[in-house]
Design a protein around this motif. Structure first.
Motif, PDB file in Angstrom:
ATOM      1  N   ARG A  49     -26.720 -60.434 -16.423  1.00 37.82           N
ATOM      2  CA  ARG A  49     -26.567 -61.260 -17.587  1.00 37.82           C
ATOM      3  C   ARG A  49     -25.950 -59.363 -18.776  1.00 37.82           C
ATOM      4  O   ARG A  49     -25.109 -59.740 -19.652  1.00 37.82           O
ATOM      5  CB  ARG A  49     -27.887 -61.646 -18.596  1.00 37.82           C
ATOM      6  CG  ARG A  49     -27.904 -62.417 -18.251  1.00 37.82           C
ATOM      7  CD  ARG A  49     -28.893 -63.303 -19.290  1.00 37.82           C
ATOM      8  NE  ARG A  49     -28.338 -63.404 -20.640  1.00 37.82           N
ATOM      9  CZ  ARG A  49     -28.248 -64.835 -20.939  1.00 37.82           C
ATOM     10  NH1 ARG A  49     -28.802 -65.928 -20.800  1.00 37.82           N
ATOM     11  NH2 ARG A  49     -28.094 -65.425 -22.995  1.00 37.82           N
ATOM     12  N   ALA A  50     -26.916 -58.112 -18.107  1.00 35.82           N
ATOM     13  CA  ALA A  50     -26.512 -57.272 -18.782  1.00 35.82           C
ATOM     14  C   ALA A  50     -24.966 -56.594 -18.392  1.00 35.82           C
ATOM     15  O   ALA A  50     -23.358 -55.954 -19.332  1.00 35.82           O
ATOM     16  CB  ALA A  50     -26.837 -55.513 -18.734  1.00 35.82           C
ATOM     17  N   LEU A  51     -24.490 -56.451 -17.178  1.00 37.43           N
ATOM     18  CA  LEU A  51     -23.917 -56.553 -16.088  1.00 37.43           C
ATOM     19  C   LEU A  51     -22.486 -57.387 -16.415  1.00 37.43           C
ATOM     20  O   LEU A  51     -21.540 -56.647 -16.910  1.00 37.43           O
ATOM     21  CB  LEU A  51     -24.060 -56.327 -14.644  1.00 37.43           C
ATOM     22  CG  LEU A  51     -24.672 -55.218 -14.471  1.00 37.43           C
ATOM     23  CD1 LEU A  51     -24.787 -55.149 -12.987  1.00 37.43           C
ATOM     24  CD2 LEU A  51     -24.155 -53.965 -14.732  1.00 37.43           C
ATOM     25  N   VAL A  52     -22.486 -58.669 -16.852  1.00 39.20           N
ATOM     26  CA  VAL A  52     -21.741 -59.159 -17.656  1.00 39.20           C
ATOM     27  C   VAL A  52     -20.903 -59.291 -18.006  1.00 39.20           C
ATOM     28  O   VAL A  52     -19.680 -58.731 -19.175  1.00 39.20           O
ATOM     29  CB  VAL A  52     -21.718 -60.370 -16.936  1.00 39.20           C
ATOM     30  CG1 VAL A  52     -20.575 -61.553 -17.677  1.00 39.20           C
ATOM     31  CG2 VAL A  52     -21.825 -60.918 -15.287  1.00 39.20           C
ATOM     32  N   GLY A  53     -22.131 -59.193 -19.539  1.00 45.57           N
ATOM     33  CA  GLY A  53     -22.073 -58.255 -21.127  1.00 45.57           C
ATOM     34  C   GLY A  53     -20.982 -57.987 -20.906  1.00 45.57           C
ATOM     35  O   GLY A  53     -20.351 -57.458 -21.958  1.00 45.57           O
TER      36      GLY A  53
ATOM     37  N   ALA B 116     -17.244 -57.765 -19.236  1.00 44.17           N
ATOM     38  CA  ALA B 116     -16.274 -58.977 -19.996  1.00 44.17           C
ATOM     39  C   ALA B 116     -15.921 -58.234 -21.615  1.00 44.17           C
ATOM     40  O   ALA B 116     -14.972 -58.171 -22.075  1.00 44.17           O
ATOM     41  CB  ALA B 116     -16.830 -60.308 -20.399  1.00 44.17           C
ATOM     42  N   GLY B 117     -16.640 -57.879 -22.123  1.00 44.14           N
ATOM     43  CA  GLY B 117     -16.627 -57.033 -23.196  1.00 44.14           C
ATOM     44  C   GLY B 117     -15.810 -56.271 -23.573  1.00 44.14           C
ATOM     45  O   GLY B 117     -14.929 -55.514 -23.810  1.00 44.14           O
ATOM     46  N   MET B 118     -15.729 -55.245 -22.226  1.00 47.40           N
ATOM     47  CA  MET B 118     -14.981 -53.346 -22.140  1.00 47.40           C
ATOM     48  C   MET B 118     -13.919 -54.716 -22.039  1.00 47.40           C
ATOM     49  O   MET B 118     -12.565 -54.183 -23.007  1.00 47.40           O
ATOM     50  CB  MET B 118     -15.134 -53.280 -20.964  1.00 47.40           C
ATOM     51  CG  MET B 118     -16.542 -52.209 -21.255  1.00 47.40           C
ATOM     52  SD  MET B 118     -16.845 -51.349 -19.591  1.00 47.40           S
ATOM     53  CE  MET B 118     -14.811 -50.218 -19.885  1.00 47.40           C
TER      54      MET B 118
ATOM     55  N   ILE C 162     -20.866 -54.622 -28.126  1.00 48.70           N
ATOM     56  CA  ILE C 162     -21.437 -55.453 -29.437  1.00 48.70           C
ATOM     57  C   ILE C 162     -21.386 -56.087 -28.406  1.00 48.70           C
ATOM     58  O   ILE C 162     -22.768 -57.441 -28.420  1.00 48.70           O
ATOM     59  CB  ILE C 162     -19.632 -55.929 -29.803  1.00 48.70           C
ATOM     60  CG1 ILE C 162     -19.606 -55.081 -30.636  1.00 48.70           C
ATOM     61  CG2 ILE C 162     -19.338 -57.027 -30.232  1.00 48.70           C
ATOM     62  CD1 ILE C 162     -18.223 -55.194 -31.856  1.00 48.70           C
ATOM     63  N   VAL C 163     -21.198 -56.907 -27.078  1.00 50.58           N
ATOM     64  CA  VAL C 163     -21.742 -58.260 -26.009  1.00 50.58           C
ATOM     65  C   VAL C 163     -23.147 -57.993 -25.996  1.00 50.58           C
ATOM     66  O   VAL C 163     -23.360 -58.777 -25.968  1.00 50.58           O
ATOM     67  CB  VAL C 163     -20.828 -58.501 -25.049  1.00 50.58           C
ATOM     68  CG1 VAL C 163     -21.097 -59.617 -24.379  1.00 50.58           C
ATOM     69  CG2 VAL C 163     -18.993 -58.537 -25.193  1.00 50.58           C
ATOM     70  N   VAL C 164     -23.485 -56.860 -25.258  1.00 58.59           N
ATOM     71  CA  VAL C 164     -24.737 -56.668 -24.938  1.00 58.59           C
ATOM     72  C   VAL C 164     -25.770 -56.991 -25.976  1.00 58.59           C
ATOM     73  O   VAL C 164     -26.572 -57.579 -25.646  1.00 58.59           O
ATOM     74  CB  VAL C 164     -24.664 -55.560 -23.624  1.00 58.59           C
ATOM     75  CG1 VAL C 164     -25.691 -54.811 -23.479  1.00 58.59           C
ATOM     76  CG2 VAL C 164     -23.829 -55.000 -22.755  1.00 58.59           C
TER      77      VAL C 164
ATOM     78  N   VAL D 136     -24.440 -65.383 -27.341  1.00 56.05           N
ATOM     79  CA  VAL D 136     -24.160 -64.563 -27.455  1.00 56.05           C
ATOM     80  C   VAL D 136     -22.764 -65.189 -28.580  1.00 56.05           C
ATOM     81  O   VAL D 136     -22.488 -64.257 -29.529  1.00 56.05           O
ATOM     82  CB  VAL D 136     -23.372 -63.308 -26.986  1.00 56.05           C
ATOM     83  CG1 VAL D 136     -22.567 -64.434 -25.252  1.00 56.05           C
ATOM     84  CG2 VAL D 136     -22.907 -62.742 -26.969  1.00 56.05           C
ATOM     85  N   GLY D 137     -22.333 -66.299 -28.371  1.00 55.94           N
ATOM     86  CA  GLY D 137     -20.948 -66.814 -29.026  1.00 55.94           C
ATOM     87  C   GLY D 137     -21.126 -66.694 -30.542  1.00 55.94           C
ATOM     88  O   GLY D 137     -20.701 -66.569 -31.296  1.00 55.94           O
ATOM     89  N   VAL D 138     -22.568 -67.055 -30.511  1.00 61.74           N
ATOM     90  CA  VAL D 138     -23.161 -67.555 -31.870  1.00 61.74           C
ATOM     91  C   VAL D 138     -23.240 -66.166 -32.868  1.00 61.74           C
ATOM     92  O   VAL D 138     -23.006 -66.002 -34.156  1.00 61.74           O
ATOM     93  CB  VAL D 138     -24.471 -68.212 -32.115  1.00 61.74           C
ATOM     94  CG1 VAL D 138     -24.722 -69.068 -33.175  1.00 61.74           C
ATOM     95  CG2 VAL D 138     -23.923 -69.668 -31.207  1.00 61.74           C
ATOM     96  N   VAL D 139     -23.972 -65.211 -32.169  1.00 63.85           N
ATOM     97  CA  VAL D 139     -24.180 -64.183 -32.782  1.00 63.85           C
ATOM     98  C   VAL D 139     -22.561 -63.034 -33.204  1.00 63.85           C
ATOM     99  O   VAL D 139     -22.953 -62.822 -34.850  1.00 63.85           O
ATOM    100  CB  VAL D 139     -25.254 -63.542 -32.001  1.00 63.85           C
ATOM    101  CG1 VAL D 139     -25.664 -61.616 -32.764  1.00 63.85           C
ATOM    102  CG2 VAL D 139     -26.277 -64.203 -31.216  1.00 63.85           C
ATOM    103  N   THR D 140     -21.664 -63.263 -32.129  1.00 64.89           N
ATOM    104  CA  THR D 140     -20.931 -62.516 -32.917  1.00 64.89           C
ATOM    105  C   THR D 140     -19.623 -63.436 -33.889  1.00 64.89           C
ATOM    106  O   THR D 140     -18.933 -62.452 -34.384  1.00 64.89           O
ATOM    107  CB  THR D 140     -20.079 -62.214 -31.474  1.00 64.89           C
ATOM    108  OG1 THR D 140     -19.953 -63.109 -30.875  1.00 64.89           O
ATOM    109  CG2 THR D 140     -20.480 -61.494 -30.255  1.00 64.89           C
ATOM    110  N   GLY D 141     -19.708 -64.322 -33.967  1.00 64.12           N
ATOM    111  CA  GLY D 141     -19.428 -65.350 -34.724  1.00 64.12           C
ATOM    112  C   GLY D 141     -20.086 -64.949 -36.080  1.00 64.12           C
ATOM    113  O   GLY D 141     -19.242 -64.986 -36.877  1.00 64.12           O
ATOM    114  N   ALA D 142     -21.544 -65.410 -36.039  1.00 69.30           N
ATOM    115  CA  ALA D 142     -21.734 -64.589 -37.337  1.00 69.30           C
ATOM    116  C   ALA D 142     -21.454 -62.988 -37.981  1.00 69.30           C
ATOM    117  O   ALA D 142     -21.493 -63.466 -39.415  1.00 69.30           O
ATOM    118  CB  ALA D 142     -23.726 -65.186 -37.725  1.00 69.30           C
TER     119      ALA D 142
END
Length: 363
Positions: free
Chosen positions: A95-99, A102-104, A319-321, A338-344
């Motif tokens: 999860r940490a690596l994908v985040g 993908a965030g980059m 931001i994503v991690v 994670v999309g709920v948190v970044t959306g808020a």
């Protein structure tokens, strides 16, 4: 008096040469100072990204000691904690690596769009690029049962189709960037309707899986997904490095950038790379809201007003991690995608960016 002043000899040539040399040195120092700041910001963001990954891996419901992480990465089984290897290697670390990856990709893609089109709203998650990838991926996921490489392929095709439509409608005008943004927002609304229609025509199980994916989640993080995502980013990163120079010139406008040796058509090639990055990241995590939109302005503020793709990419990773960690552990016994948190978090920041851009335009 005027004649005397006119006939008065100027400074000796050596003095003029010294003055010119001093002016040149001051100009060089003035140009190096912002570059030094950008490099320091990138270095600091790289450390912050590594720290965010370590926090995501080591902390949480199951705490792993830092001294135990290296043996776990080597594949060793800890005698005092036999389940630590499985938790780290199969749940936390993927999860940490994908985040982070993908965030980059989201951050760099958003910065490329915003700078090239000279509009803070021109990010893939605002103008329909991410929704194009999402719509194509959802159709392939629900109706065609796409798995493996076919899911990112469908997402890439959808993102490219939306970007080509935007370019076809918006090109050839003095306000092409603004027009492309408006067209993209309209396409995003249409694609939202398409996604909702698809969700009503599929089974409950497929709709539930697609809904989790559409929210933006790292739940599908596996080592094959990491491999495909990392390979795509490694292929696209050199192309992005080449386009970074054209991106900075494109910010000056089409006419001036062409005069300086970067025609507008060449600068637009960077958008193709940005579309591919956004599509690949979306296929792995779903459309994580506001990451691409926020990473560019935050990185620009940290760099003293200079655009930097690498700083924006690292801001997106942080931001994503961090948001994924907060979604899992901020509220006890509640796991938020994670999309709920970044959306808020992104909504008030989006309003702040729009207000700041409006004030800058009036000034």
């Amino acid at each position: 008096m005027t004649t005397d002043l006119a006939l008065r000899p100027g400074p000796p040539p050596t003095d003029r040469a010294s003055a010119d040399t001093g002016d040149l040195a001051r100009v060089v120092r003035a140009r190096r100072r912002p570059l030094r700041r950008v490099r320091l910001v990138i270095a600091g963001l790289a450390v912050a990204t590594l720290g965010a990954v370590l926090v995501r891996v080591l902390l949480g419901d199951y705490v792993v000691a830092l001294a135990d992480l290296v043996p776990i990465l080597r594949g060793e089984t800890l005698p005092n904690a036999p389940g630590a290897s499985f938790i780290v290697m199969e749940a936390k670390l993927p999860r940490a690596l994908v985040g982070a990856i993908a965030g980059m990709a989201f951050g760099a893609s958003g910065a490329m769009f915003q700078t090239t089109l000279r509009n803070p709203l021109a990010s893939p998650d605002i103008i329909g690029i991410s929704l194009g990838a999402s719509a194509a991926a959802v159709i392939a996921l629900t109706f065609l049962d796409a798995q493996g490489i076919w899911l990112p392929a469908a997402a890439l095709a959808g993102a490219l189709a939306v970007s080509l439509l935007m370019y076809a409608v918006g090109r050839g005008t003095l306000v092409a960037g603004q027009r492309m943004v408006l067209v993209g927002i309209g396409i995003a609304a249409l694609l939202s309707s398409v996604i909702q229609f698809v969700m009503t025509r599929t089974s409950i199980q497929d709709a539930q899986a697609a809904l989790v994916w559409l929210t933006g989640s790292l739940a599908r993080a596996t080592w094959p997904v990491i491999g495909l995502l990392a390979l795509a980013v490694l292929v696209l990163a050199p192309l992005l490095a080449v386009c970074a120079r054209w991106m900075r010139l494109a910010e000056l406008g089409d006419d001036l950038s062409t005069t300086l040796g970067a025609p507008a058509g060449r600068a637009r090639l960077g958008l193709v790379v940005a579309v591919a990055l956004a599509a690949v990241a979306t296929s792995a995590t779903g459309p994580i809201a506001f990451v691409a939109f926020l990473a560019g302005p935050i990185a620009r503020r940290l760099c003293g007003g200079r655009p930097s793709l690498w700083a924006a990419a690292l801001v997106g990773a942080v931001i994503v991690v961090v948001s994924d960690f907060a979604g899992d552990y901020l509220i006890p016994d509640v796991n938020l995608p994670v999309g709920v948190v970044t959306g808020a978090l992104g909504t008030p920041l989006m309003i702040a960016v729009i207000i700041t851009a409006g004030r800058a335009g009036k000034a």
